[in-house]
Scaffold this active site. Structure first.
Site, mmCIF file in Angstrom:
data_model
loop_
_atom_site.group_PDB
_atom_site.id
_atom_site.type_symbol
_atom_site.label_atom_id
_atom_site.label_comp_id
_atom_site.label_asym_id
_atom_site.label_seq_id
_atom_site.Cartn_x
_atom_site.Cartn_y
_atom_site.Cartn_z
ATOM 1 C CG HIS A 149 -0.250 0.247 2.665
ATOM 2 N ND1 HIS A 149 -0.207 -1.032 3.457
ATOM 3 C CD2 HIS A 149 0.228 1.061 3.383
ATOM 4 C CE1 HIS A 149 0.478 -0.745 4.444
ATOM 5 N NE2 HIS A 149 0.678 0.630 4.242
ATOM 6 C CG HIS A 209 3.825 4.775 4.986
ATOM 7 N ND1 HIS A 209 2.813 5.264 5.752
ATOM 8 C CD2 HIS A 209 3.544 3.247 4.888
ATOM 9 C CE1 HIS A 209 1.876 4.318 6.094
ATOM 10 N NE2 HIS A 209 2.274 3.236 5.442
ATOM 11 C CD GLU A 233 3.657 -0.350 7.271
ATOM 12 O OE1 GLU A 233 2.974 0.574 6.601
ATOM 13 O OE2 GLU A 233 2.766 -1.146 8.016
#
Lengths: 139, 139
Positions: free
Chosen positions: B8, B81, B130
């Site tokens: 994502h 992010h 991440e």
């Protein structure tokens, strides 16, 4: 219009070479192909594949690159835009405009050889948004 | 370690509700499910599906949310992010650290219920990154 494929995330960098070295070190990733210039957009770009999408590394090209201002604020680089695919660029442009979003200029040929346009980040929750007609070969 | 799926893109927003309204208007998109709190991370999140990936809308939760500072600089919100999948979170953490990247804290349970960690943007070309263990059901 439905939310289309996330074709790529545009990541600005002061140096594509340095970014490729980083992706090589951290992710064992190689570029999809060599970097190339998009003089009409004032950028040099290089794609890195993920299994489901791409990262578009973007380096300023020339003194008036639109990416230069971004790098002034973010000297290391950073996430610059998101690009979503649509089946028909002109229909998409008309729909964004009908919804009150500011389309930045006319649709023009983008890095994947199909027509693209950008939508103003102020109308897209702070995200500079590229809309790209899906390449025919990818259908 | 190979560059894994772009699970994502995290997009910070002052209001998930307003962002969902925007995605509904502009993209005819509905959330993947209801928004939910991640108190340990100080955020409230909601996912929107694209055909190949997801957008994670992130709203500050509580007074000390790590997203609050981002929104001070970017009041409309913006890209926050990128999240990439790995098969094994502890191996990935060891590799990032061996490559000199600063991992921010220990691996912990993320929004998809698997272990995640974040890598300092200064070690990742300005991109807060991440790393997430792929959910087993998705294999």
């Amino acid at each position: 219009m439905k939310l289309g494929r996330l074709n790529h995330v545009g990541v600005a960098t002061p140096s594509i070479e340095q970014s490729l070295e980083l992706y090589r070190t951290m992710f064992n990733a190689e570029p999809h192909g060599p970097a190339f210039d998009l003089p009409a957009q004032g950028v040099r770009v290089c794609f890195v594949d993920t299994p489901n999408s791409q990262i578009e590394l973007i380096e300023p090209l020339g003194d008036h690159s639109p990416v230069a201002k971004f790098l002034e604020k973010n000297p290391l680089g950073g996430q610059h835009h998101m690009c979503f695919e649509v089946p028909d660029i002109q229909i998409a442009k008309a729909e964004f405009e009908a919804n009150g979003a500011r389309v930045l200029g006319e649709a023009r040929i983008g890095a994947h050889g199909t027509l693209v346009f950008f939508v103003h980040p102020k109308d897209m929750g702070g995200v500079l948004t590229e809309i790209m007609e899906t390449p025919k070969a990818a259908n």
